[in-house]
Each structure stands twice: as structure tokens, then as C-alpha cells.
Design a protein around this motif. Structure first.
Motif, short mmCIF file in Angstrom:
data_model
loop_
_atom_site.label_atom_id
_atom_site.label_comp_id
_atom_site.label_asym_id
_atom_site.label_seq_id
_atom_site.Cartn_x
_atom_site.Cartn_y
_atom_site.Cartn_z
N ILE A 186 0.87 -1.20 0.00
CA ILE A 186 0.00 0.00 0.00
C ILE A 186 0.89 1.23 0.00
O ILE A 186 1.83 1.33 0.79
N ASN A 187 0.58 2.16 -0.90
CA ASN A 187 1.32 3.41 -0.94
C ASN A 187 0.31 4.58 -1.00
O ASN A 187 -0.39 4.73 -1.99
N VAL A 188 0.24 5.34 0.07
CA VAL A 188 -0.72 6.45 0.16
C VAL A 188 0.08 7.74 0.25
O VAL A 188 0.95 7.87 1.11
N LYS A 189 -0.23 8.70 -0.66
CA LYS A 189 0.54 9.96 -0.67
C LYS A 189 -0.40 11.17 -0.64
O LYS A 189 -1.22 11.33 -1.54
N ASP A 190 -0.27 11.96 0.40
CA ASP A 190 -1.00 13.24 0.54
C ASP A 190 -2.50 13.12 0.24
O ASP A 190 -3.06 13.95 -0.46
N VAL A 191 -3.12 12.10 0.76
CA VAL A 191 -4.53 11.88 0.45
C VAL A 191 -5.44 12.72 1.33
O VAL A 191 -5.25 12.81 2.54
N THR A 192 -6.40 13.36 0.68
CA THR A 192 -7.46 14.05 1.41
C THR A 192 -8.80 13.50 0.93
O THR A 192 -8.91 12.98 -0.19
N LYS A 193 -9.80 13.59 1.80
CA LYS A 193 -11.16 13.21 1.38
C LYS A 193 -12.14 14.17 2.04
O LYS A 193 -12.16 14.33 3.26
N THR A 194 -12.93 14.82 1.21
CA THR A 194 -13.91 15.78 1.72
C THR A 194 -15.32 15.30 1.36
O THR A 194 -15.59 14.96 0.21
N TYR A 195 -16.18 15.23 2.37
CA TYR A 195 -17.60 14.93 2.15
C TYR A 195 -18.36 16.24 2.28
O TYR A 195 -18.43 16.78 3.39
N GLN A 196 -18.90 16.71 1.19
CA GLN A 196 -19.55 18.03 1.17
C GLN A 196 -18.61 19.06 1.81
O GLN A 196 -17.65 19.46 1.17
N GLU A 197 -18.86 19.45 3.07
CA GLU A 197 -17.95 20.46 3.64
C GLU A 197 -17.06 19.90 4.74
O GLU A 197 -16.28 20.63 5.34
N VAL A 198 -17.22 18.61 5.01
CA VAL A 198 -16.44 18.00 6.09
C VAL A 198 -15.19 17.33 5.52
O VAL A 198 -15.30 16.50 4.60
N GLN A 199 -14.03 17.69 6.06
CA GLN A 199 -12.78 17.07 5.60
C GLN A 199 -12.47 15.88 6.51
O GLN A 199 -12.06 16.07 7.66
N ALA A 200 -12.71 14.67 5.99
CA ALA A 200 -12.52 13.46 6.80
C ALA A 200 -11.05 13.09 6.91
O ALA A 200 -10.60 12.58 7.93
N ILE A 201 -10.30 13.29 5.83
CA ILE A 201 -8.86 12.99 5.83
C ILE A 201 -8.09 14.22 5.32
O ILE A 201 -8.49 14.82 4.33
N ARG A 202 -7.01 14.56 6.03
CA ARG A 202 -6.29 15.81 5.71
C ARG A 202 -4.82 15.51 5.41
O ARG A 202 -3.98 15.59 6.30
N GLY A 203 -4.54 15.08 4.21
CA GLY A 203 -3.15 14.89 3.79
C GLY A 203 -2.44 13.73 4.48
O GLY A 203 -1.40 13.91 5.11
#
Lengths: 238, 279
Positions: free
Chosen positions: B5-22
Motif C-alpha cells: 500500500i502506498n498512500v501519498k497526501d490523500v485528502t477526502k472531503t464529504y460536502q464540507e467536512v474534511q474526513a482525511i487531511r493529507g
């Protein structure tokens, strides 16, 4: 290109059949149209109108086609088993084919049994069976839409029942209400065309059922397009 | 070692909520990687991204060297057990497992083997609806063990199990790991994380706040003291330095020492220290 594994579809069908035999709600949906067939069989003896025997078939479309299909999909969503299937090697199309097979098989079986009860003599007509299969596909697609839109089994009742009454049973009830606007709306529905086509087939007029085929086919295509749209929207919402 | 697994600078935003921040991390082949964090810290979102259920808003993710895609080939290589995994309530344990055995193309013998692994062999004919929560959890674990995946995602796998059943599951997971399966584990149970994981990432508010082996984390965040219990019942806190060594020598020479313990922090202590909140 996405490949379809018939072996995986068979595995899902086997599971659906095992599950259905233990699901009283599903079994009830098979029993009710057959019960209605017994009732209509007696009414037919009184009125001498063979067309009335088609009504249990319309009921089968709505109950075992739409309601059962919506129930089995909504239950999978509610219990989070649909997600488990989607995270297995089974593809979305394999899952849908596997699940639809049960509703298809049950609807066909129910129709056959209602015809056996009422003694309706359409069994040998190939055109009758073709138009019936087209209608089953339409009602199963509608059931899939309802199942995908519902978040729980309870929601399928709210969404599915009105659709079942409108799409499946309105040709039975519309003449009783006798309102011109309602009759006009009902005349566009696939079940109204199914009834008309069956009436023509009963009279031996096999060559003039084309417009009815066209109507049901258009409804089926429309339902498939809506179903794909709802499926894609569901995925995005996840 | 090969990166699975290689994860790089991942963000995930649901509407206005940022669930994952880099978020960035790597998981090597054969590792048991722990992902620890409180509810709402982004653990489940990360698993959803890695299992191709959702796409990240920004950043890149590679699993087995490719972007995760919901294909049969990808699903065959991995297994997922989340807190939302479901079972067919009317069917028996065996029928539930046979369904997935069919989908993964594994034999009936393997079904029997996993039933033994999760201690459910004698209950296999029971319908799921008659099982306790803990037994259902064991069936779910059996289901993900069936096809011996190359990569296994486990979200709180033993949360509803008693210690004896936890032991069975930990044993089964260790055996699977020894056979080559890489495991990505989220848990609230610090002892479980410590006992199973090769490396641990602490997640808080959608960000990784620490990532290392449990041993290194303890060394980095320890207070470097030793507790000495004397014969008279007194407890003394001694620093790990020259002065502390002299003090311990003195207690030993006088025959006053009863026990001696190093004061390593638990993973829970470290998490609280780093985030200011408990798990």
C-alpha cells in the motif's frame, strides 16, 4: 471489457433460493396472487368473462415481480450484505442478475400456478408468454429501482405499494372508479396494454398486438435507464 | 521489502467536512499495520479508499502498484471486514461461508478449516439469527479468512469478543500473516495493537500524528524512569541516568530491593499525550 462469470451468478442464485424458502414475506407474495386466482375463478364462473382471470397475473407482476425484488435488494442494503457482495469478486451486474433471477422465477411460477388454478387457456400461446416475459422484466426492473432507492425494508412498502397499485393493479380498479382522466392515464400503462394484447390473443387476433408490444418495450427501456441512473447515484452517495 | 500500500497526501472531503487531511504512509508486504484513532478520525474513510469503495478527493493511492478499482481481480486479492459487514440472518453459518467460498472459488475443505480456526465447527448448522454478537463477529472473520487474501483490511475485528475467542482470532490472524498475508488493522484495543502490529499509525482529526513500531513509540514517548519497590513496601521513582544507577546500586547493596520495573508508557498513554484525547 467487463466479463460476466456465470458460475458466480449460479452461486448467488443458489443462495437466493435457499434464503427465499426461509423468508415468509417472500412466500406470502407468492401465496396472495394464487389465493386471488381462486377467488377470481369463482367470479369468472358467475360472469363468464375470461379476461377477469388475467387479474391474478397482474397481481403477480406487482407482488412477486416488483415487491419481492425491491424487498430482497433493500434487505441486502439494510443488513449491509450488499456491500459484502460488492467487496467480493462478484461484479454489480452478476449480483443484480443473480438476485433478479429469484424474482423472475417466482413471478413465472406464480403466473403458471394462477393459470393452473383458473384454468386459463393461454398456456400454449407463444405470443402470450413472450409479452408476459416482457412485462415480468419491466416489473422486476421497477422493483430494482424501488429496492435501490429504499434504505430499509419498511421503505420498500412506502415506495413499492403505490407503484404496485398504479402500475400493476390500476387496470383492475380504474373501471370501478370510472373517471375519464384516470382511464386516460391508465391507458398508457404497460398493464393496460398487456390486458388489451391478451384480450386480442384470446380472440385469436395475433397480428394486431404490435402497438402493445411497443408500449411495453418503451416502458421497459425507460425503467432500465432509470435503474442505471439510480444505481450510479447510489454508488456516488456511498 | 515490497510495498503493498502506498498512500501519498490523500485528502477526502464529504460536502464540507474534511474526513482525511493529507495522509501519507506505506505498508510493506507481510506487515501487520495498525491504524489507531478515535471514532471520526478517518480510519473507515481510509479503508473505503483503499478498498475502492470511494475515491480520494486529492492525493494518490496505490495498492499492489495500481490505483484500487472495484474489479473481480482486485477483490480476489484482498479481504475486508468492517464494522458494517453483514451476514444473511436466515441462513446457517455454513451456508453463509459456502456462498463466499463459491464467489472466491475456494473448496469446501477450506470452509471446514476456517470454521475450526474461529472455533465454530460445532455450530455450523446454526442460523445466523440465533447467534450472539460475538459469534457473528467470528463468522465474519471466518468469511474474510476463507480465500487467504494477500491483503486483509480489518476494522475493529475483535471488538465484541471475549478474551478466549479473541485468542483464537489472534492466532488465526498470526497464522495467516505467517503465510504471507499483509494485514491492515484498525482497533481501539491497545493490547491487541501491541500484540499483533509490526508498525502503528496514530490518526487524529484526519491526520497521522505518529507512525512507528510499538517499541520505538514507547522509547520516543517514554519518561525514562524506573520504579523500584523496596522491602519495607516503599516505591521509589528512579531516573535512568548516572545518579539513578547509583541509587539502584545502593538499594541492591543494602538488600532493600524487592522488585524493579521500567516505566514504559502504554500505547494508550502515548496516544493521549499526542492528541490530548483518549481512544
Amino acid at each position: 471489457m467487463m466479463s460476466i462469470s456465470w458460475r458466480r451468478i449460479q452461486v448467488i442464485i443458489r443462495k437466493e433460493l435457499k434464503d427465499a424458502l426461509r423468508n415468509y414475506q417472500v412466500l406470502m407474495m407468492v401465496v396472495v396472487p394464487i389465493g386471488m386466482a381462486l377467488l377470481y375463478q369463482n367470479m369468472q364462473s358467475l360472469e363468464g368473462n375470461q379476461l377477469i382471470l388475467i387479474f391474478p397475473i397482474l397481481m403477480s407482476f406487482g407482488m412477486t415481480g416488483t415487491i419481492v425484488q425491491s424487498m430482497i435488494i433493500a434487505e441486502e442494503k439494510e443488513k449491509h450484505t450488499l456491500r459484502a457482495l460488492m467487496l467480493s469478486p462478484a461484479t454489480a451486474i452478476e449480483v443484480m442478475i443473480g438476485k433478479s433471477f429469484l424474482s423472475f422465477f417466482l413471478t413465472l411460477l406464480t403466473i403458471f400456478l394462477t393459470m393452473l388454478v383458473t384454468g386459463l387457456s393461454m398456456g400454449i400461446s407463444l405470443l402470450f408468454w413472450c409479452i408476459t416475459l416482457l412485462c415480468i422484466l419491466f416489473f422486476i426492473t421497477v422493483g430494482t429501482i424501488v429496492g435501490l432507492m429504499s434504505k430499509s425494508l419498511t421503505e420498500t412498502a412506502y415506495l413499492g405499494m403505490p407503484i404496485m397499485f398504479l402500475m400493476g393493479l390500476s387496470p383492475i380498479f380504474a373501471p370501478l372508479i370510472n373517471k375519464a382522466w384516470l382511464t386516460k392515464i391508465v391507458s398508457f400503462l404497460p398493464t393496460a396494454h398487456y390486458l388489451q394484447a391478451t384480450e386480442l390473443l384470446m380472440k385469436g387476433k395475433t397480428f394486431i398486438v404490435g402497438s402493445h408490444w411497443l408500449n411495453i418495450t418503451i416502458w421497459l427501456i425507460l425503467a432500465v435507464i432509470i435503474c442505471l441512473f439510480v444505481f450510479k447515484r447510489n454508488r456516488i452517495e456511498d | 521489502m515490497k510495498t503493498v500500500i502506498n498512500v501519498k497526501d490523500v485528502t477526502k472531503t464529504y460536502q464540507e467536512v474534511q474526513a482525511i487531511r493529507g495522509v501519507s504512509f506505506e505498508v510493506k508486504k507481510g506487515e501487520i499495520f495498525g491504524f489507531l484513532g478515535p471514532s471520526g478520525s478517518g480510519k473507515t474513510t481510509t479503508i473505503k479508499i483503499l478498498t475502492a469503495q470511494i475515491r480520494p478527493t486529492t492525493g494518490s493511492v496505490a495498492v499492489f502498484g495500481k490505483e484500487p478499482a472495484p474489479s473481480s481481480e482486485y477483490m480476489k486479492r484482498m479481504g475486508v471486514l468492517t464494522d458494517h459487514s453483514g451476514l444473511y440472518e436466515r441462513l446457517s453459518i455454513e451456508d453463509n461461508l459456502l456462498l463466499f467460498a463459491g464467489l472466491y472459488e475456494v473448496s469446501r475443505t477450506r470452509v471446514e478449516q476456517v470454521l475450526i480456526d474461529v472455533n465454530l465447527k460445532d455450530e455450523k448448522k446454526k442460523a445466523i439469527k440465533h447467534l450472539s454478537k460475538g459469534m457473528k463477529q467470528r463468522v465474519l472473520i471466518a468469511r474474510v479468512l476463507l480465500h487467504q487474501p494477500e491483503l486483509l483490511f480489518l476494522d475493529e475485528p475483535t471488538s465484541s469478543l471475549d478474551p478466549s475467542n479473541q485468542k483464537y482470532i489472534h492466532q488465526a490472524l498470526k497464522e495467516l500473516n505467517r503465510a504471507g498475508t499483509t494485514i491492515f488493522l484498525t482497533t481501539h484495543d491497545m493490547l491487541e495493537a501491541e500484540g499483533l502490529c509490526d508498525r502503528i499509525a496514530f490518526l487524529n482529526g484526519g491526520k497521522i500524528v505518529a507512525l512507528d513500531t510499538p517499541e520505538n513509540l514507547r522509547i520516543q514517548h517514554g519518561n525514562q524512569t524506573i520504579t523500584v519497590r523496596l522491602m519495607n513496601g516503599d516505591k521509589k521513582l528512579v531516573a535512568c541516568d548516572e545518579q539513578g544507577a547509583a541509587q539502584i546500586y545502593h538499594y541492591l547493596k543494602q538488600g532493600q530491593m524487592q522488585t524493579i520495573h521500567s516505566n514504559e508508557p502504554t500505547l494508550g498513554d502515548i496516544f493521549i499525550k499526542l492528541t490530548g484525547r483518549g481512544l
